[in-house]
Motif scaffolding. Structure first.
Motif, PDB file in Angstrom:
ATOM      1  N   GLU A 163       2.262  71.146 110.824  1.00  0.00           N
ATOM      2  CA  GLU A 163       1.566  70.923 109.558  1.00  0.00           C
ATOM      3  C   GLU A 163       2.462  70.143 108.614  1.00  0.00           C
ATOM      4  N   LYS A 164       1.839  69.244 107.870  1.00  0.00           N
ATOM      5  CA  LYS A 164       2.596  68.416 106.939  1.00  0.00           C
ATOM      6  C   LYS A 164       2.352  68.909 105.524  1.00  0.00           C
ATOM      7  N   LYS A 165       3.428  69.032 104.768  1.00  0.00           N
ATOM      8  CA  LYS A 165       3.293  69.436 103.375  1.00  0.00           C
ATOM      9  C   LYS A 165       2.734  68.259 102.589  1.00  0.00           C
ATOM     10  N   MET A 166       1.748  68.531 101.788  1.00  0.00           N
ATOM     11  CA  MET A 166       1.090  67.488 101.004  1.00  0.00           C
ATOM     12  C   MET A 166       1.474  67.629  99.535  1.00  0.00           C
ATOM     13  N   ILE A 167       1.565  66.490  98.864  1.00  0.00           N
ATOM     14  CA  ILE A 167       1.881  66.401  97.440  1.00  0.00           C
ATOM     15  C   ILE A 167       0.762  65.600  96.780  1.00  0.00           C
ATOM     16  N   THR A 168       0.342  66.015  95.601  1.00  0.00           N
ATOM     17  CA  THR A 168      -0.650  65.253  94.847  1.00  0.00           C
ATOM     18  C   THR A 168       0.067  64.466  93.757  1.00  0.00           C
ATOM     19  N   LEU A 169      -0.128  63.157  93.767  1.00  0.00           N
ATOM     20  CA  LEU A 169       0.419  62.283  92.733  1.00  0.00           C
ATOM     21  C   LEU A 169      -0.734  61.898  91.818  1.00  0.00           C
ATOM     22  N   LYS A 170      -0.512  62.032  90.503  1.00  0.00           N
ATOM     23  CA  LYS A 170      -1.567  61.713  89.544  1.00  0.00           C
ATOM     24  C   LYS A 170      -1.113  60.547  88.671  1.00  0.00           C
ATOM     25  N   SER A 171      -1.927  59.487  88.657  1.00  0.00           N
ATOM     26  CA  SER A 171      -1.600  58.275  87.906  1.00  0.00           C
ATOM     27  C   SER A 171      -1.857  58.475  86.411  1.00  0.00           C
ATOM     28  N   SER A 172      -1.431  57.495  85.632  1.00  0.00           N
ATOM     29  CA  SER A 172      -1.620  57.559  84.182  1.00  0.00           C
ATOM     30  C   SER A 172      -3.092  57.565  83.792  1.00  0.00           C
ATOM     31  N   ASP A 173      -3.954  57.001  84.645  1.00  0.00           N
ATOM     32  CA  ASP A 173      -5.388  57.004  84.373  1.00  0.00           C
ATOM     33  C   ASP A 173      -6.089  58.157  85.096  1.00  0.00           C
ATOM     34  N   LYS A 174      -5.307  59.187  85.430  1.00  0.00           N
ATOM     35  CA  LYS A 174      -5.790  60.472  85.950  1.00  0.00           C
ATOM     36  C   LYS A 174      -6.413  60.429  87.351  1.00  0.00           C
ATOM     37  N   VAL A 175      -6.099  59.402  88.140  1.00  0.00           N
ATOM     38  CA  VAL A 175      -6.565  59.344  89.521  1.00  0.00           C
ATOM     39  C   VAL A 175      -5.537  60.088  90.372  1.00  0.00           C
ATOM     40  N   GLU A 176      -6.026  60.956  91.261  1.00  0.00           N
ATOM     41  CA  GLU A 176      -5.135  61.749  92.104  1.00  0.00           C
ATOM     42  C   GLU A 176      -5.085  61.189  93.521  1.00  0.00           C
ATOM     43  N   PHE A 177      -3.881  61.175  94.078  1.00  0.00           N
ATOM     44  CA  PHE A 177      -3.640  60.725  95.447  1.00  0.00           C
ATOM     45  C   PHE A 177      -2.917  61.846  96.172  1.00  0.00           C
ATOM     46  N   GLU A 178      -3.456  62.291  97.294  1.00  0.00           N
ATOM     47  CA  GLU A 178      -2.786  63.308  98.095  1.00  0.00           C
ATOM     48  C   GLU A 178      -2.033  62.602  99.222  1.00  0.00           C
ATOM     49  N   VAL A 179      -0.721  62.816  99.258  1.00  0.00           N
ATOM     50  CA  VAL A 179       0.127  62.146 100.258  1.00  0.00           C
ATOM     51  C   VAL A 179       1.046  63.172 100.914  1.00  0.00           C
ATOM     52  N   GLU A 180       1.534  62.821 102.088  1.00  0.00           N
ATOM     53  CA  GLU A 180       2.523  63.662 102.759  1.00  0.00           C
ATOM     54  C   GLU A 180       3.793  63.685 101.915  1.00  0.00           C
ATOM     55  N   GLU A 181       4.469  64.815 101.910  1.00  0.00           N
ATOM     56  CA  GLU A 181       5.711  64.935 101.155  1.00  0.00           C
ATOM     57  C   GLU A 181       6.724  63.888 101.625  1.00  0.00           C
ATOM     58  N   ALA A 182       6.779  63.621 102.933  1.00  0.00           N
ATOM     59  CA  ALA A 182       7.719  62.633 103.467  1.00  0.00           C
ATOM     60  C   ALA A 182       7.456  61.254 102.872  1.00  0.00           C
ATOM     61  N   VAL A 183       6.184  60.930 102.640  1.00  0.00           N
ATOM     62  CA  VAL A 183       5.825  59.647 102.029  1.00  0.00           C
ATOM     63  C   VAL A 183       6.264  59.637 100.572  1.00  0.00           C
ATOM     64  N   ALA A 184       5.958  60.702  99.840  1.00  0.00           N
ATOM     65  CA  ALA A 184       6.342  60.788  98.429  1.00  0.00           C
ATOM     66  C   ALA A 184       7.854  60.702  98.259  1.00  0.00           C
ATOM     67  N   MET A 185       8.597  61.269  99.219  1.00  0.00           N
ATOM     68  CA  MET A 185      10.057  61.286  99.138  1.00  0.00           C
ATOM     69  C   MET A 185      10.680  59.905  99.327  1.00  0.00           C
ATOM     70  N   GLU A 186       9.895  58.922  99.752  1.00  0.00           N
ATOM     71  CA  GLU A 186      10.392  57.550  99.861  1.00  0.00           C
ATOM     72  C   GLU A 186      10.695  56.976  98.477  1.00  0.00           C
ATOM     73  N   SER A 187      10.045  57.490  97.455  1.00  0.00           N
ATOM     74  CA  SER A 187      10.329  57.077  96.075  1.00  0.00           C
ATOM     75  C   SER A 187      11.489  57.914  95.563  1.00  0.00           C
ATOM     76  N   GLN A 188      12.556  57.268  95.139  1.00  0.00           N
ATOM     77  CA  GLN A 188      13.725  57.997  94.651  1.00  0.00           C
ATOM     78  C   GLN A 188      13.392  58.844  93.428  1.00  0.00           C
ATOM     79  N   THR A 189      12.546  58.334  92.547  1.00  0.00           N
ATOM     80  CA  THR A 189      12.167  59.087  91.349  1.00  0.00           C
ATOM     81  C   THR A 189      11.446  60.371  91.734  1.00  0.00           C
TER      82      THR A 189
END
Length: 96
Positions: free
Chosen positions: A7-33
């Motif tokens: 199973e892959k841990k999922m993270i939800t990223l929410k943009s400034s215009d309130k759109v949500e994107f569900e991505v794998e944690e490994a993908v989100a971790m590619e961004s240093q911030t």
């Protein structure tokens, strides 16, 4: 979500215009911030990205996805041919 094998841990990223994107944690971790936010426990499963709109965030997610999958390919089969193919795909995508 249980953290069973495969199973892959999922993270939800929410943009400034309130759109949500569900991505794998490994993908989100590619961004240093985002990586620092996760590592410093500043985020649970949802992270607000206040200075990035949904259009730009979708491009960033695509970029991170390509890099995360290329890294996974290299880890799975570190043969020079596989690394070269993954690297060429990234170069081609980045050029576009």
């Amino acid at each position: 979500m249980a953290s069973g094998k495969g199973e892959k841990k999922m993270i939800t990223l929410k943009s400034s215009d309130k759109v949500e994107f569900e991505v794998e944690e490994a993908v989100a971790m590619e961004s240093q911030t985002i990586r620092h936010m996760i590592e410093d426990n500043c985020a649970d499963n949802s992270i607000l990205i206040p200075n990035v709109n949904s259009k730009l965030l979708s491009i960033v997610i695509e970029y991170c996805t390509k890099h995360a999958h290329a890294a996974k390919l290299e880890d799975a089969a570190p043969a020079p041919a596989n690394a070269a193919i993954g690297g060429e795909d990234l170069k081609k995508w980045a050029a576009e």
